[in-house]
Enzyme design. Structure first.
Site, short mmCIF file in Angstrom:
data_model
loop_
_atom_site.label_atom_id
_atom_site.label_comp_id
_atom_site.label_asym_id
_atom_site.label_seq_id
_atom_site.Cartn_x
_atom_site.Cartn_y
_atom_site.Cartn_z
N GLY A 9 0.83 -1.22 0.00
CA GLY A 9 0.00 0.00 0.00
C GLY A 9 0.85 1.26 0.00
N SER A 11 1.25 3.39 -2.55
CA SER A 11 0.91 4.36 -3.60
C SER A 11 0.50 5.71 -3.03
CB SER A 11 -0.21 3.79 -4.48
OG SER A 11 -1.32 3.41 -3.71
N ASP A 60 -2.71 -7.46 -5.14
CA ASP A 60 -3.80 -7.31 -4.16
C ASP A 60 -3.43 -8.19 -2.98
OD1 ASP A 60 -6.07 -7.57 -2.63
OD2 ASP A 60 -7.43 -7.80 -4.34
N ASN A 87 1.37 -2.44 5.35
CA ASN A 87 0.69 -1.17 5.54
C ASN A 87 -0.65 -1.09 4.81
OD1 ASN A 87 0.63 1.97 5.85
ND2 ASN A 87 0.56 1.62 3.64
N SER A 139 -3.85 -0.19 14.17
CA SER A 139 -4.54 1.08 14.39
C SER A 139 -4.89 1.17 15.87
CB SER A 139 -5.84 1.12 13.58
OG SER A 139 -6.68 2.16 14.04
N TYR A 152 -13.43 -3.00 10.92
CA TYR A 152 -12.08 -2.42 10.87
C TYR A 152 -11.36 -2.62 12.20
CZ TYR A 152 -8.42 1.17 10.19
OH TYR A 152 -7.22 1.85 10.08
N ALA A 154 -11.95 -4.85 14.51
CA ALA A 154 -11.68 -6.28 14.73
C ALA A 154 -10.50 -6.74 13.88
CB ALA A 154 -12.92 -7.10 14.40
N LYS A 156 -8.04 -4.90 12.78
CA LYS A 156 -6.81 -4.31 13.30
C LYS A 156 -6.41 -4.93 14.63
CE LYS A 156 -5.78 -1.36 10.00
NZ LYS A 156 -4.54 -1.53 9.22
N ILE A 185 -4.22 10.03 11.54
CA ILE A 185 -3.12 10.49 10.68
C ILE A 185 -3.72 11.17 9.45
CG2 ILE A 185 -1.03 9.77 9.44
CD1 ILE A 185 -0.96 9.13 12.50
P1 NAP Z 1 -4.59 5.50 2.33
O1 NAP Z 1 -3.97 6.82 2.09
O2 NAP Z 1 -6.02 5.26 1.98
O3 NAP Z 1 -3.67 4.40 1.59
C1 NAP Z 1 -4.03 3.05 1.63
C2 NAP Z 1 -3.04 2.26 0.81
O4 NAP Z 1 -3.43 0.87 0.88
C3 NAP Z 1 -3.03 2.64 -0.65
O5 NAP Z 1 -1.71 2.72 -1.11
C4 NAP Z 1 -3.77 1.49 -1.34
O6 NAP Z 1 -3.26 1.20 -2.63
C5 NAP Z 1 -3.39 0.35 -0.43
N1 NAP Z 1 -4.31 -0.77 -0.58
C6 NAP Z 1 -5.63 -0.82 -0.32
N2 NAP Z 1 -6.13 -2.03 -0.61
C7 NAP Z 1 -5.08 -2.77 -1.08
C8 NAP Z 1 -4.95 -4.10 -1.53
N3 NAP Z 1 -6.00 -4.92 -1.58
N4 NAP Z 1 -3.73 -4.53 -1.92
C9 NAP Z 1 -2.65 -3.71 -1.88
N5 NAP Z 1 -2.72 -2.43 -1.47
C10 NAP Z 1 -3.93 -1.97 -1.07
O7 NAP Z 1 -4.48 5.07 3.85
P2 NAP Z 1 -3.42 5.43 5.00
O8 NAP Z 1 -4.08 6.36 5.93
O9 NAP Z 1 -2.10 5.77 4.43
O10 NAP Z 1 -3.38 4.01 5.73
C11 NAP Z 1 -2.26 3.15 5.68
C12 NAP Z 1 -2.43 2.13 6.79
O11 NAP Z 1 -2.46 2.79 8.05
C13 NAP Z 1 -3.71 1.31 6.69
O12 NAP Z 1 -3.48 -0.02 7.08
C14 NAP Z 1 -4.61 1.99 7.70
O13 NAP Z 1 -5.61 1.15 8.18
C15 NAP Z 1 -3.60 2.38 8.76
N6 NAP Z 1 -4.04 3.45 9.65
C16 NAP Z 1 -4.33 4.68 9.15
C17 NAP Z 1 -4.75 5.68 10.03
C18 NAP Z 1 -5.10 7.06 9.58
O14 NAP Z 1 -5.62 7.84 10.40
N7 NAP Z 1 -4.85 7.45 8.33
C19 NAP Z 1 -4.83 5.40 11.39
C20 NAP Z 1 -4.53 4.13 11.85
C21 NAP Z 1 -4.11 3.17 10.97
P3 NAP Z 1 -4.11 1.42 -3.98
O15 NAP Z 1 -4.74 2.78 -3.86
O16 NAP Z 1 -3.07 1.32 -5.03
O17 NAP Z 1 -5.14 0.31 -4.05
#
Ligand code: NAP
Length: 244
Positions: A9, A11, A60, A87, A139, A152, A154, A156, A185
């Site tokens: 993830g 990108s 994926d 991630n 998370s 989500y 569960a 995490k 974040i």
């Molecule tokens: P984001 O900006 O939405 O990015 C999510 C990333 O996951 C994207 O690069 C997406 O790639 C990739 N992804 C989604 N489904 C996928 C799949 N099936 N296979 C491979 N890649 C996949 O989210 P983020 O906030 O950076 O979150 C990153 C991680 O941190 C996640 O696990 C999230 O649950 C965790 N997190 C985030 C927060 C927050 O507040 N932002 C808080 C706690 C935990 P594509 O777009 O290319 O599909």
């Protein structure tokens, strides 16, 4: 020889920030993505243009054949996998009685099964080289639960259980497994919240702001480094003190 990190993830958001940091610090970096081809292409072109050793691989994470491909391609290209950062994640919010079953299945498949798949794909290699660092992005909702995010939370929480179990299993092979539990974040994952909702969150965060993707990346970088060799099975909160 440079170490190699696979970041799922990568990108956008936290994964992209982590890829940039690891590339700047001298790692070969594999940026995994699923749907966001244009974003990952821009990012890899920019990093390659700066002389960094990076490669984008589509997979994926919910599909074990694709995670096998991700790890095998990484080894073909860079010869090793030293760090895996799980991630990739998705979030969909709804009360449980309004949540579409397809959506909750997808949340479990990407957020929990995706971590399991990537670990299962990489572990044979790490065991044979008797070293490796696995870092799972959980998370704070996996620690304390979030209303309207039951699946989500569960998934995490499952990532935390997976981390603790795998850490015990792999410690004799010289592999550490840790989790990071970010709070709120500033990424597109939170873009559906209104300004008022974000202000409400921020008012409850002792450090009085959202975290940045770079701050999570720095925690991952620490856990990937030699300074964390004696740390395994742990959950590092990156949450500005926001623990309910
Ligand atoms: P984001 O900006 O939405 O990015 C999510 C990333 O996951 C994207 O690069 C997406 O790639 C990739 N992804 C989604 N489904 C996928 C799949 N099936 N296979 C491979 N890649 C996949 O989210 P983020 O906030 O950076 O979150 C990153 C991680 O941190 C996640 O696990 C999230 O649950 C965790 N997190 C985030 C927060 C927050 O507040 N932002 C808080 C706690 C935990 P594509 O777009 O290319 O599909």
């Amino acid at each position: 020889m440079s170490k190699t990190a696979v970041i799922t993830g990568a990108s956008k958001g936290i994964g992209a920030a982590t890829a940039i940091l690891f590339a700047r610090k001298g790692y070969n970096v594999v940026l995994n993505y699923n749907q966001s081809y244009q974003s990952v292409k821009l990012l890899t072109s920019s990093l390659t243009g700066q002389g960094f050793s990076v490669s984008a691989i589509k997979a994926d994470v919910s599909n074990k054949l694709e995670t096998d491909f991700l790890i095998n391609e990484t080894i073909d290209k860079f010869g090793t996998v030293d760090v895996l950062i799980n991630n990739a994640g998705i979030s969909i919010s709804a009360p449980i009685n309004e949540m579409d079953l397809h959506d909750s299945d997808r949340i479990f498949d990407v957020n929990l099964k995706g971590v399991y798949n990537c670990c299962k794909s990489v572990v044979p290699r790490m065991i044979s080289q008797k070293s490796g660092k696995i870092i799972n992005i959980s998370s704070m909702w996996g620690q304390v639960g979030a209303s309207c995010e039951v699946a989500y939370s569960a998934a995490k929480a499952g990532v935390i259980g997976l981390t603790k179990a795998l850490a015990k299993e792999l410690a004799p092979s010289g592999i550490t497994v840790n989790a990071i539990a970010p709070g709120i974040i500033d990424t597109t994952m939170n873009s559906d919240y209104t300004i008022e909702e974000i202000e409400d969150f921020v008012s409850r965060i002792p450090i009085s702001r959202m975290g940045t993707p770079d701050e999570v990346a720095l925690a991952a970088f620490f856990l990937a480094g030699d300074g964390a060799d004696y740390i395994t099975g742990q959950v590092l909160g990156v949450n500005g003190g926001y623990v309910i």
